[in-house]
Design an enzyme around this catalytic site. Structure first.
Site, PDB file in Angstrom:
ATOM      1  N   SER A   6     -11.621   0.020  -3.926  1.00 53.66           N
ATOM      2  CA  SER A   6     -11.737   1.480  -3.999  1.00 53.66           C
ATOM      3  C   SER A   6     -10.432   2.128  -4.461  1.00 53.66           C
ATOM      4  O   SER A   6     -10.461   3.106  -5.213  1.00 53.66           O
ATOM      5  CB  SER A   6     -12.204   2.072  -2.667  1.00 53.66           C
ATOM      6  OG  SER A   6     -11.201   1.985  -1.676  1.00 53.66           O
ATOM      7  N   ARG A  50      -3.152 -10.660   1.338  1.00 53.50           N
ATOM      8  CA  ARG A  50      -2.427 -11.931   1.354  1.00 53.50           C
ATOM      9  C   ARG A  50      -0.936 -11.631   1.327  1.00 53.50           C
ATOM     10  O   ARG A  50      -0.472 -10.827   0.517  1.00 53.50           O
ATOM     11  CB  ARG A  50      -2.827 -12.754   0.138  1.00 53.50           C
ATOM     12  CG  ARG A  50      -2.200 -14.118   0.089  1.00 53.50           C
ATOM     13  CD  ARG A  50      -2.935 -15.010  -0.894  1.00 53.50           C
ATOM     14  NE  ARG A  50      -2.192 -16.224  -1.164  1.00 53.50           N
ATOM     15  CZ  ARG A  50      -2.150 -17.276  -0.367  1.00 53.50           C
ATOM     16  NH1 ARG A  50      -2.811 -17.257   0.759  1.00 53.50           N
ATOM     17  NH2 ARG A  50      -1.455 -18.349  -0.691  1.00 53.50           N
ATOM     18  N   ASN A  52       2.745  -0.981  -2.696  1.00 54.32           N
ATOM     19  CA  ASN A  52       1.580  -1.243  -1.863  1.00 54.32           C
ATOM     20  C   ASN A  52       1.151   0.062  -1.205  1.00 54.32           C
ATOM     21  O   ASN A  52       1.985   0.924  -0.949  1.00 54.32           O
ATOM     22  CB  ASN A  52       1.936  -2.265  -0.769  1.00 54.32           C
ATOM     23  CG  ASN A  52       0.759  -2.607   0.124  1.00 54.32           C
ATOM     24  OD1 ASN A  52      -0.338  -2.881  -0.350  1.00 54.32           O
ATOM     25  ND2 ASN A  52       0.993  -2.592   1.428  1.00 54.32           N
ATOM     26  N   HIS A  93      -0.648   1.384   2.280  1.00 53.37           N
ATOM     27  CA  HIS A  93      -0.937   0.903   3.628  1.00 53.37           C
ATOM     28  C   HIS A  93      -1.542   2.036   4.453  1.00 53.37           C
ATOM     29  O   HIS A  93      -1.036   3.157   4.409  1.00 53.37           O
ATOM     30  CB  HIS A  93       0.357   0.400   4.283  1.00 53.37           C
ATOM     31  CG  HIS A  93       0.149  -0.142   5.651  1.00 53.37           C
ATOM     32  ND1 HIS A  93      -0.479  -1.346   5.872  1.00 53.37           N
ATOM     33  CD2 HIS A  93       0.465   0.354   6.867  1.00 53.37           C
ATOM     34  CE1 HIS A  93      -0.536  -1.566   7.178  1.00 53.37           C
ATOM     35  NE2 HIS A  93       0.032  -0.548   7.801  1.00 53.37           N
ATOM     36  N   SER A  96       0.575   5.368   3.611  1.00 58.07           N
ATOM     37  CA  SER A  96       1.915   5.309   3.018  1.00 58.07           C
ATOM     38  C   SER A  96       1.888   4.429   1.781  1.00 58.07           C
ATOM     39  O   SER A  96       1.219   3.392   1.763  1.00 58.07           O
ATOM     40  CB  SER A  96       2.918   4.686   4.004  1.00 58.07           C
ATOM     41  OG  SER A  96       2.929   5.375   5.234  1.00 58.07           O
ATOM     42  N   ASP A  99       4.883  -4.768   5.062  1.00 59.21           N
ATOM     43  CA  ASP A  99       4.782  -3.305   5.179  1.00 59.21           C
ATOM     44  C   ASP A  99       6.115  -2.666   5.561  1.00 59.21           C
ATOM     45  O   ASP A  99       6.172  -1.750   6.384  1.00 59.21           O
ATOM     46  CB  ASP A  99       3.699  -2.921   6.200  1.00 59.21           C
ATOM     47  CG  ASP A  99       2.326  -3.433   5.808  1.00 59.21           C
ATOM     48  OD1 ASP A  99       2.040  -3.500   4.600  1.00 59.21           O
ATOM     49  OD2 ASP A  99       1.538  -3.768   6.710  1.00 59.21           O
ATOM     50  N   GLU A 158      -5.778   8.155   0.564  1.00 57.75           N
ATOM     51  CA  GLU A 158      -5.278   7.016  -0.210  1.00 57.75           C
ATOM     52  C   GLU A 158      -5.636   7.182  -1.687  1.00 57.75           C
ATOM     53  O   GLU A 158      -4.797   6.975  -2.576  1.00 57.75           O
ATOM     54  CB  GLU A 158      -5.871   5.699   0.307  1.00 57.75           C
ATOM     55  CG  GLU A 158      -5.343   5.240   1.636  1.00 57.75           C
ATOM     56  CD  GLU A 158      -5.930   3.902   2.053  1.00 57.75           C
ATOM     57  OE1 GLU A 158      -6.135   3.028   1.185  1.00 57.75           O
ATOM     58  OE2 GLU A 158      -6.199   3.717   3.253  1.00 57.75           O
TER      59      GLU A 158
END
Length: 191
Positions: free
Chosen positions: A16, A93, A109, A111, A138, A147, A176
């Site tokens: 998504s 992963r 990334n 999160h 974030s 993270d 997000e």
């Protein structure tokens, strides 16, 4: 799109956030183009978004391979497609230190928590159980620690009375999808 920064997106599931990045790149002023989508799950539903748009994909199960060995395959694919930045979008992963170092400052990334709170999994449940008034997402630069990299952008949502992990997750996901394309655009403009 030749003058856009070439981005590789790593996914493990429904994709998504990948779809949000793809939707955003349709804008004429978007500074990036998704040039490759990689998955460690061969039948990840998110791969279909890329394939429908004619974007190159690489999907291979990581089972039976050492982390560094698998990451070397992913790195080779990214470099073969002249990727300049990497976006993790639900890539479930941990990455090897060598891979992270090779993409340092060029890999982000998203999160589902207001980092540094709730690194790892089950973030929505943990925020509710803690009695927090707010939660969110974030975007951060990826480092060798889970993270833990420098935060680029955050978005907040209130935790409402009666929220479940699912209802909270749904509201966070809306943020997000709004935030990740903006943060990726901000990153690539600095490269």
């Amino acid at each position: 799109m030749a003058d856009r920064t070439r981005v590789g997106v790593l996914i493990s599931g429904r994709g998504s956030n990948l779809k949000a990045l793809l939707d955003a790149q349709a804008s004429a002023d978007c500074p990036y183009e998704i040039a490759l989508v990689v998955s460690n799950v061969e039948d990840a539903p998110g791969l279909d978004f890329a394939r429908a748009l004619g974007i190159a994909t690489f999907a291979k199960a990581h089972k039976g391979m050492k982390r560094a060995e698998f990451d070397a395959l992913v790195d080779a694919e990214l470099r073969a497609h002249n990727i300049e930045a990497v976006a993790l979008a639900g890539y479930m992963r941990l990455l090897s230190p060598g891979f992270v170092e090779g993409w340092a400052g060029r890999m982000i990334n998203i999160h589902p928590s207001l980092l540094p709170l709730y690194k790892g999994l089950d973030t929505h449940q943990r925020a509710i159980e803690a009695g927090d008034a707010k939660h969110g997402c974030s975007v951060h630069l990826v480092t060798a620690e889970l993270d833990d990299g420098p935060i680029i952008a955050q978005a907040e949502v209130p935790i409402l009375p009666g929220d479940t992990p699912d209802t909270l997750a749904a509201r966070v996901l809306v943020e997000e999808h709004r935030l990740y394309p903006l943060a990726l655009a901000e990153l690539v403009r600095t490269l």
